[in-house]
Design a protein around this motif. Structure first.
Motif, PDB file in Angstrom:
ATOM      1  N   ARG A 100       0.832  -1.214   0.000  1.00  0.00           N
ATOM      2  CA  ARG A 100       0.000   0.000   0.000  1.00  0.00           C
ATOM      3  C   ARG A 100       0.861   1.256   0.000  1.00  0.00           C
ATOM      4  O   ARG A 100       0.442   2.305  -0.504  1.00  0.00           O
ATOM      5  N   TRP A 101       2.071   1.163   0.541  1.00  0.00           N
ATOM      6  CA  TRP A 101       2.967   2.320   0.556  1.00  0.00           C
ATOM      7  C   TRP A 101       3.599   2.546  -0.814  1.00  0.00           C
ATOM      8  O   TRP A 101       3.574   3.660  -1.335  1.00  0.00           O
ATOM      9  N   GLY A 104       0.973   3.229  -3.713  1.00  0.00           N
ATOM     10  CA  GLY A 104       0.528   4.616  -3.636  1.00  0.00           C
ATOM     11  C   GLY A 104       1.594   5.587  -4.109  1.00  0.00           C
ATOM     12  O   GLY A 104       1.307   6.545  -4.834  1.00  0.00           O
ATOM     13  N   GLU A 232       7.370   4.525   4.782  1.00  0.00           N
ATOM     14  CA  GLU A 232       6.746   3.721   5.834  1.00  0.00           C
ATOM     15  C   GLU A 232       7.593   3.736   7.101  1.00  0.00           C
ATOM     16  O   GLU A 232       7.068   3.819   8.216  1.00  0.00           O
ATOM     17  N   ARG A 306       2.095 -12.194  -1.270  1.00  0.00           N
ATOM     18  CA  ARG A 306       0.787 -12.079  -0.608  1.00  0.00           C
ATOM     19  C   ARG A 306       0.301 -13.446  -0.145  1.00  0.00           C
ATOM     20  O   ARG A 306      -0.264 -13.583   0.950  1.00  0.00           O
TER      21      ARG A 306
END
Length: 322
Positions: A100-101, A104, A232, A306
């Motif tokens: 997500r970091w 984005g 992060e 994942r």
């Protein structure tokens, strides 16, 4: 002491501990059992050493206690399995966990890159303010294309890898300060945007894409990952969550250090492509195709990470594709 009787009385515990140590993961119950068995075996070793002259038994129990200590405390000796596990599990899991970091970061960076490049290419006077007509002519007609074949391929690959690894390391190491990461990221984004905009303004957008895409997709992705991981780390300093700030930074710092090592490998691949594929005589579609396939392979690697995370969390994988 009757060694045979003592061995018969405790053999089941020793064999059970050996069975647990051969497993890669434990449940909570198995972890508790392993700790208890390790303590009992350590006591048994002490008893055997003081009461028995049997070197084979002492050696066996010493090895079992050492392995148990490593498994229970987390300390371990180096094994060829360690780098293999890092490549197949630890690094892809870290990529997936921080997605997500860096996703984005990539989305914002690409948007800024495209908008800035479009502005340079379409706004009258912008390109002229950046470079003189002579500088623009040299860039468009010679320098941009010749850059990729100006040195022997092996030497060029090493130079590119070193430079890009330094950029990634800067993002990771200075992440706790946040601003240096944003500055390095902005420099890289604007460099690509300006060069692309100037070439597009002079009708050479095809040349730009044909020489940037083969290696640039993976290279820029690695930079975005490094920047995202650095940000992060910086955010962990601002908001450590339920942990103390020191513990949170130590934990995230270990993850960041692993990311630096993994990204060095990713950038090595992009450097080899930049040195051997980008300036090659392959048709443009083939060079771009190689770049796209490499990027897709990286994304598949992240998807594998994942699944590693889901496996560690004990989340069952749905059979219906959801």
């Amino acid at each position: 002491m009757d060694v045979d009787a003592y061995t018969d009385a405790h053999r089941a515990d020793w064999e059970r501990l050996e069975t647990l140590l051969r497993r890669r993961r434990w449940s909570v119950e198995e972890a508790d059992e392993a700790i208890a068995l390790y303590r009992r075996t350590a006591t048994d070793l002490s008893v055997v050493r003081s009461s028995s002259p049997d070197p084979a038994l002492v050696s066996r129990l010493s090895s079992l206690v050492a392995r148990g200590r490593s498994a229970v405390t987390g300390a371990s000796t180096w094994s060829w399995r360690d780098p293999l596990r890092f490549v197949t599990e630890e690094f892809p899991a870290a990529l997936a966990a921080s997605a997500r970091w860096w996703v984005g970061t990539a989305a914002v960076s690409v948007a800024v890159m495209v908008l800035a490049g479009w502005w340079v290419a379409t706004t009258p006077g912008v390109a002229a303010a950046i470079a003189t007509p002579e500088q623009t002519r040299r860039l468009v007609d010679q320098e941009f294309a010749s850059y990729y074949s100006s040195n022997p391929a092996a030497s060029f690959a090493s130079q590119v890898w070193t430079n890009n690894a330094l950029v990634a390391a800067t993002c990771l190491v200075t992440g706790v300060l946040l601003l240096p990461v944003l500055w390095v990221l902005l420099q890289n984004v604007m460099n690509v945007a300006v060069v692309g905009g100037i070439l597009a303004a002079n009708g050479r957008l095809g040349l730009f894409l044909g020489l940037i895409v083969p290696h640039g997709l993976l290279e820029l992705t690695a930079v975005f990952v490094a920047a995202g991981a650095g940000l992060e780390l910086g955010w962990t300093w601002i908001d450590p969550g339920p942990e103390t700030r020191g513990r949170a930074l130590a934990r995230q710092g270990r993850v960041t250090a692993g990311m630096a090592l993994g990204l060095a490998g990713v950038l090595l691949v992009s450097g080899v492509i930049e040195a051997f594929v980008t300036p090659s005589g392959l048709p443009t579609w083939a060079r771009i195709g190689i770049g796209l396939l490499t990027e897709l392979a990286f994304l598949a690697y992240v998807l594998h990470g994942r699944w590693v995370l889901r496996d560690r969390a004990g989340v069952p994988v749905a059979d219906d594709g959801s």
